[in-house]
Each structure stands twice: as structure tokens, then as C-alpha cells.
Design an enzyme around this catalytic site. Structure first.
Site, short mmCIF file in Angstrom:
data_model
loop_
_atom_site.label_atom_id
_atom_site.label_comp_id
_atom_site.label_asym_id
_atom_site.label_seq_id
_atom_site.Cartn_x
_atom_site.Cartn_y
_atom_site.Cartn_z
N LYS A 30 0.84 -1.20 0.00
CA LYS A 30 0.00 0.00 0.00
C LYS A 30 0.88 1.26 0.00
CE LYS A 30 -3.63 -2.55 2.31
NZ LYS A 30 -4.20 -2.98 3.58
N GLN B 12 -4.24 -1.54 9.80
CA GLN B 12 -4.03 -2.89 9.26
C GLN B 12 -4.49 -3.94 10.28
OE1 GLN B 12 -2.88 -3.56 6.05
NE2 GLN B 12 -3.50 -5.65 6.57
N ASP C 57 -11.31 2.43 3.51
CA ASP C 57 -11.60 1.00 3.35
C ASP C 57 -13.10 0.77 3.15
OD1 ASP C 57 -9.50 -0.74 3.20
OD2 ASP C 57 -9.18 -0.85 5.37
#
Ligand code: NAP
Length: 343
Positions: free
Chosen positions: A54, A98, A121
Site C-alpha cells: 500500500k 491494518q 476502506d
């Protein structure tokens, strides 16, 4: 092979090039870039490799990337305080925590503490609700389903009135993609059926599908005889079925298989995604797109009189126009310069 291969790796490059172009213009003309923070708690090797990918993608696109690595002893209270700090930071448009988090931390509490307007997200309950309402309410479609929709749209597959069958009803893939495909709008407007382990005749449902989206996590679950000739088959499954030595690096790598018997299915389908190289590359790509959207949204001011009738939304924005590619999935959008007297 009769099916057209939907190459996620190629479509990823198209989208990343579009985003990079936008970012460089924003930087040059307005001195702003999207800001993404990745919060990693602990040293889980899989998490480190996901976060690294990412970060690398964000850096490649010219984003401001904040890598916030914390020890696994970090308390829940301190993690919540960290999220609060980034919620208030105007240079940060996307916050990514995460998973998994250490056992002493309540994951749900942490994810729900992220400002829904920075939840790139798309898993915050507010964003799940926005997705369900659809249209202009949608802020951040969750990344894997958004990637699936992009693959379908960019491959020229007709979704309007199509029979879509989704195998699987998870919160991260099955439910959101089903919800997205039946909404009224671009790349959707389909008739959707969701099937799962209690479905009586899986094969019969799959056979009706013009677009078959499979996210079950069961290798080769979908047999070639379940596929309607000419259908578009999107295989989300990523199943490790063994190991092999990489010819490139000489290191051991996983052998991956999808949920669809690819070799046989490609002879019947009209379009098909490979595994790997289909849906997989799209998830991080859509995360980047959501972060850019978040930056645009932070610059937008919608006034009551700005909303006109019949699915056309007028946004007043101070710095120009937002490309429709960035706003895909939100319906018809017309952009006008921000009025002098608007807030
Ligand atoms: P999940 O949470 O395990 O959900 C699987 C779903 O499939 C469940 O709803 C389950 O039904 C259904 N299912 C399982 N076996 C079935 C069967 N034999 N017949 C009918 N339905 C069945 O999985 P997920 O997180 O959605 O992920 C699914 C797959 O996609 C996995 O292989 C995962 O690795 C992959 N994935 C890939 C990406 C990516 O490429 N970026 C992202 C996310 C996931 P019940 O609800 O009845 O149990």
C-alpha cells in the site's frame, strides 16, 4: 480459449495512471496531494507485506504517505488517541488500520473510531449504510467490490438489466458487491441473486447468471457446466493449494487457485478473470482511488440550493472539476465552480 481475459493487472495500471495524473495536477495547480496514513500495530509478517504494498503504491502516485508503525504493546487507549490525531489532521484524507490487531485491542471499537469521512476502506457502519442507500450518498465503496465493478465496467460488460449471481455473503465481498450491482446507476442496475451454503441448488442459480461473481474461498467450486455460455465470470477466490519454486527468485511461493475451474470455464464464458492477476490487483488500486476521492470531498461544499432534481447533483467546488472517472459509481454528477457566497 473463447473467453476474453479480464486482466486486472492491465486495468490497475490504467487506473493508477489516471490517479497519478490527477495528483500531479492537484499538486501543481493547488499545492495539495492526497494523504494516507497506514497504522500497523505489531510485526505480523503478512500485515507488513500488505502495508508495504500500500505504501509503495501511494508513494508511486505522489501521495503524502504516513507510515505509523507501533509496537504490539500499544494500548487500546493509545491507539484510539492516535486515530483521533489523524481524524483531526487536515493533510490526511485516508486512515487505514491494518488488521489483525493484537488480542488486547477491540478491533471493532478501533475501526469505528475512524472518521467515516476518512474511512477509505469503506467498512465503517456509516459507510456501509451509505453504500446501501446508494447514488450520491456513497462515499467509499469497499475496495475489493469496487475493483470488481471497475473490471466489469472497463471490460464493456453490460450490467443494465443483467442477471447477476453472487456466490458468498461476506461483509467484505459478497454483501457489498450484491448491493452495488442492484443500485440504479452506472455499472449496475442489475437483478441480483446471492447464494451461500444453505442455497438448495447452487448450480441452477449460477447457470442463470449473465455475470457470475464468485467469492466463496473454495477452490474449483464452480464447475464449467454451471456457466451460461458467454457469461462474464469474476473469480474473487484466492486459495493456496500448494507451493512451488519461483523461476524468477528461486524462492518458495504459494500456488494460488480461484473458486472457478478456470481452464474449463474459459472455454464457455464470454469474459473471465484469472487467479492470480484478476480481482487481486484491484483492491489496493481502489484504496488509492478512495483516498483521492476523500481529498476531493474535503474540498467540496454542497449547498441546499445546489442540489437539483432528477439524479443530477451540482457540487460547488473551489478549484475546478472532478473527473468522472474518480467519481464513478456515484451516478450522474455535474460540477460547477464554487459560488463566491457559498460556504
Ligand atoms: P468468507 O468470509 O469466508 O465468506 C465466504 C462466503 O462463501 C460465505 O458467505 C459462505 O457461505 C460462502 N460459501 C463458502 N462455501 C460455499 C459453498 N460450498 N457453496 C456456497 N457458498 C459457499 O470469505 P470472503 O472474505 O468473502 O472471501 C472469499 C474469497 O475471496 C477468499 O478466497 C478470499 O481469499 C478471496 N478474497 C480476495 C480478495 C482480493 O482478491 N483482493 C479480497 C477479499 C477476499 P455462508 O455464509 O453460508 O457460510
Amino acid at each position: 480459449m473463447s473467453a476474453k481475459l479480464i486482466k486486472g493487472t492491465e486495468i490497475r495500471e490504467q487506473i493508477l495512471a489516471e490517479i497519478a495524473g490527477e495528483v500531479s495536477q492537484l499538486k501543481e495547480k493547488h499545492g495539495v496531494v492526497p494523504g494516507l496514513v497506514t497504522i500497523l500495530v505489531g510485526q505480523n509478517p503478512a500485515s507488513i507485506s500488505y502495508v508495504t504494498l500500500k505504501i509503495q503504491t501511494a508513494e508511486r502516485l505522489g501521495f503524502k504517505e504516513v507510515q505509523d508503525n507501533q509496537p504490539d504493546t500499544l494500548s487500546e487507549k493509545d491507539l484510539l488517541a492516535l486515530i483521533d490525531k489523524y481524524n483531526k489532521d487536515d493533510s490526511i484524507h485516508g486512515i487505514l488500520v491494518q488488521l489483525p490487531l493484537p488480542k488486547h485491542v477491540d478491533e471493532k471499537k478501533v475501526l469505528n473510531a475512524i472518521d467515516p469521512d476518512k474511512d477509505v476502506d469503506g467498512f465503517h457502519p456509516v459507510n456501509v449504510g451509505r453504500l446501501m442507500i446508494g447514488g450520491a450518498e456513497v462515499k467509499f465503496p469497499p475496495c475489493t467490490p469496487a475493483g470488481i465493478q471497475e473490471l466489469i465496467v472497463r471490460s464493456g460488460v453490460e450490467t443494465n438489466g443483467a442477471e447477476v449471481v453472487v456466490v458468498g455473503r461476506s461483509n467484505i465481498v459478497g454483501k457489498p458487491i450484491a448491493n452495488m450491482m442492484f443500485q440504479k446507476g452506472r455499472g449496475a442496475n442489475s437483478t441480483v441473486t446471492v447464494v451461500h451454503t444453505a442455497t438448495k441448488d447452487l448450480a441452477a442459480h449460477c447457470k442463470r447468471a449473465d455475470i457470475l461473481i464468485v467469492a466463496a474461498g473454495v477452490p474449483d467450486l464452480v464447475k464449467p457446466e454451471w456457466i451460461k455460455p458467454g457469461a462474464c465470470v469474476i473469480d474473487v477466490g484466492v486459495n493456496r493449494v500448494g507451493e512451488k519454486i519461483s523461476k524468477k527468485t528461486g524462492k518458495k511461493i504459494a500456488i494460488l487457485k480461484g473458486d472457478v475451474d478456470f481452464d474449463a470455464a474459459k472455454e464457455i464464458a464470454g469474459f473471465i478473470t484469472p487467479v492470480p492477476g484478476g480481482v487481486g490487483p484491484m483492491t489496493i488500486t481502489m484504496l488509492m482511488k478512495n483516498t483521492l476521492k476523500s481529498l476531493y470531498a474535503s474540498q467540496l461544499a454542497v449547498t441546499p440550493e445546489s442540489v437539483s432534481c432528477h439524479r443530477t447533483i451540482r457540487f460547488f467546488w473551489s478549484v475546478g472539476t472532478i473527473p468522472s472517472s474518480i467519481l464513478s459509481g456515484v451516478g450522474e454528477v455535474e460540477l460547477l465552480p464554487r459560488r463566491k457566497d457559498s460556504p
